[in-house]
Motif scaffolding. Structure first.
Motif, mmCIF file in Angstrom:
data_model
loop_
_atom_site.group_PDB
_atom_site.id
_atom_site.type_symbol
_atom_site.label_atom_id
_atom_site.label_comp_id
_atom_site.label_asym_id
_atom_site.label_seq_id
_atom_site.Cartn_x
_atom_site.Cartn_y
_atom_site.Cartn_z
ATOM 1 N N THR A 150 51.636 52.616 44.666
ATOM 2 C CA THR A 150 50.700 51.354 45.185
ATOM 3 C C THR A 150 49.722 52.373 45.982
ATOM 4 O O THR A 150 49.918 53.524 46.478
ATOM 5 C CB THR A 150 51.453 50.586 46.011
ATOM 6 N N ALA A 197 45.539 44.755 49.889
ATOM 7 C CA ALA A 197 46.571 44.319 50.000
ATOM 8 C C ALA A 197 46.859 43.255 50.858
ATOM 9 O O ALA A 197 47.429 42.055 50.933
ATOM 10 C CB ALA A 197 47.664 45.477 50.161
ATOM 11 N N GLY A 256 47.117 53.451 43.329
ATOM 12 C CA GLY A 256 48.272 54.165 43.453
ATOM 13 C C GLY A 256 48.674 55.316 42.446
ATOM 14 O O GLY A 256 49.200 56.129 42.814
ATOM 15 N N SER A 304 52.451 47.955 48.990
ATOM 16 C CA SER A 304 51.313 48.564 49.278
ATOM 17 C C SER A 304 51.146 48.723 50.936
ATOM 18 O O SER A 304 50.935 49.881 51.319
ATOM 19 C CB SER A 304 50.128 48.061 48.890
ATOM 20 N N ALA A 320 42.484 50.371 50.325
ATOM 21 C CA ALA A 320 43.880 49.950 50.119
ATOM 22 C C ALA A 320 44.560 48.887 50.923
ATOM 23 O O ALA A 320 44.834 47.906 50.724
ATOM 24 C CB ALA A 320 44.732 51.165 50.305
ATOM 25 N N THR A 323 45.441 47.801 43.136
ATOM 26 C CA THR A 323 46.330 48.234 44.259
ATOM 27 C C THR A 323 47.183 49.335 43.305
ATOM 28 O O THR A 323 47.294 50.457 43.839
ATOM 29 C CB THR A 323 47.257 47.181 44.778
#
Length: 460
Positions: free
Chosen positions: A374, A324, A450, A367, A320, A446
């Protein structure tokens, strides 16, 4: 192992493309190389193999983190199209150094012997020293390279000295043998062993920019060309944290009480310095540098938790965070190259001139801040859940949540500039089709993670 061989071979082959009169073939070729490595890596899933007399093991842990690092590199490279268009004479060398650094990252997450860990760290570090100073016409890039090299060399001494002391106390570089030796009183209580362990922790903490060994990061990140800063803040950090956890889990689990106080102090200090430092920055690149420091603190929380949830939370958070961060640095590169400004003001009115870039940057900032819907939200959720397995660490989660609130403040400064500030004299930012596709892909990924984190959270 095949991935390492392929990356080494592709890196050497790519050097010869530098003799071509045109750079246009280089980017598609490197992307093709990486796609092959990504596919080959997946074939090792559920098929653990040991190599070099058990100095390396390619298991699911290594395959998972190798996948994140290769994917991150695939997402970073499309933003190098400016080097292609400008016919940069060193483009082949840049790409090859990235491939060699990626190869070193795989060595770091698959080591079973501390010599192999050291070799991986050094190959990656040397590659990044060169890339940090690749913009030779900018004094800040030269400064970044020199500062990174001098500080990195100094802390390499700590790491190497720590490894030597551990060898002196246990008689082996093999982490399985070290783990067996450390079970006895001679291992845990031995002054040489404890000193070696602490020096090793200090050396690796520098590599992942954990406080108080972070002081090089803001200046180096700011001076390094943005493309390589993105690589440094994702692939290099992920490799370091994954190797750190593997080292402690496989080699020093029985010494938990010895290294826990030191590591928890480093973690808290990293969270505080990273978040507070980012909140007072006026330069977006330096803000992202301090942000990277804070995320090292969140990842170290999972290392401290040291339970069955740790690997899962480190893996998901790494994925993650990487997606981002690459999106944020990619947009930063596009905006600052054309507007020649790295302050928050350079993003003024981006929501009007470039709605797509503003949307992607907003999702990226959300994020990184851990906003629900996210991937970053579930990244922090999994980390906090792993830490809460130990009731005595509830205070650490409270501290992390409060500092995450500080993160919302500095991440949303970018969003406010894009949507609530006038455009001024800035024109529309030009974006290539390939870069637009990659940005859209990262945004979708993303949001997808999420909404459905189980798609990847249960892999490890």
């Amino acid at each position: 192992m095949i991935s390492i061989i392929l990356l080494a071979g592709f890196g050497i082959i790519n050097l010869f493309t530098g003799f071509l009169k045109s750079n246009r073939i280089m980017l598609p070729l490197v992307l093709f190389f990486l796609a092959i490595v990504f596919g080959v890596n997946l074939f090792s899933w559920n098929d653990p193999q040991s190599y070099f007399n058990n100095m390396m093991t390619i298991d699911n842990y290594a395959v998972a983190f190798t996948g994140i690092m290769v994917l991150s590199t695939l997402l970073i490279l499309p933003f190098s199209q400016r080097y292609v268009a400008d016919q940069d004479e060193n483009l082949a060398e840049y790409y090859s150094l990235l491939l060699f650094a990626l190869m070193a990252g795989i060595m770091m997450v698959s080591f079973e012997n501390m010599i192999m860990l050291f070799l991986g760290i050094e190959i990656m570090s040397i590659s990044m020293y060169v890339l940090a100073g690749s913009d030779k016409k900018r004094p800040r890039s030269n400064e970044a390279s020199l500062k990174y090299f001098l500080m990195g060399s100094f802390f390499t001494g700590f790491l190497l000295f720590g490894i030597v002391l551990i060898y002196g106390a246990t008689g082996s570089f093999d982490i399985t043998t070290i783990a067996g030796t450390a079970v006895g009183a001679d291992g845990i209580d031995n002054t040489m062993f404890v000193a070696g362990l602490l020096l090793t922790i200090i050396g690796i903490s520098f590599k992942i920019s954990a406080a108080p060994f972070h002081f090089w990061a803001p200046d180096v990140y700011e001076g390094t060309p943005t493309l390589f800063t993105a690589f440094m803040s994702t692939v290099v950090k992920i490799a370091g944290v994954a190797a750190f956890y593997k080292l402690l889990n496989a080699g020093f689990a029985s010494s938990y009480s010895t290294w826990f106080p030191t590591l928890i102090a480093i973690t808290v200090l990293t969270l505080v310095v990273g978040n507070i430092g980012a909140a007072v920055q006026g330069n977006i690149k330096r803000m992202l540098a301090y942000s990277s420091i804070s995320h090292a603190g969140y990842l170290l929380m999972s290392v401290i938790a040291f339970n069955e949830r740790s690997e899962q939370s480190i893996f998901f958070y790494s994925l993650a965070y990487s997606v981002a961060t690459i999106a944020a640095f990619g947009i930063l590169k596009l905006v600052t190259v054309q507007r020649e400004d790295e302050s928050f003001a350079s993003f003024n009115g981006l929501g009007q001139t470039n709605p797509l870039l503003a949307l992607v940057m907003t999702v990226s900032m959300c994020s990184l801040a851990g906003i629900p819907l996210t991937a970053g939200f579930f990244g922090k959720f999994f980390i906090f859940t792993s830490v809460l397995e130990d009731n005595s660490l509830i205070w650490l989660v409270v501290v992390a949540v409060l500092l995450a609130a500080v993160g919302i403040y500095y991440y949303f400064k970018v969003v406010i500039a894009m949507y609530m500030q006038p455009t001024g004299n800035y024109e529309r930012v030009r974006v290539t089709s390939l870069a637009s596709f990659v940005l859209i892909f990262m945004t979708v990924l993303t949001i997808l993670l999420g909404l459905a984190p189980a798609l990847v959270s249960d892999l490890i």
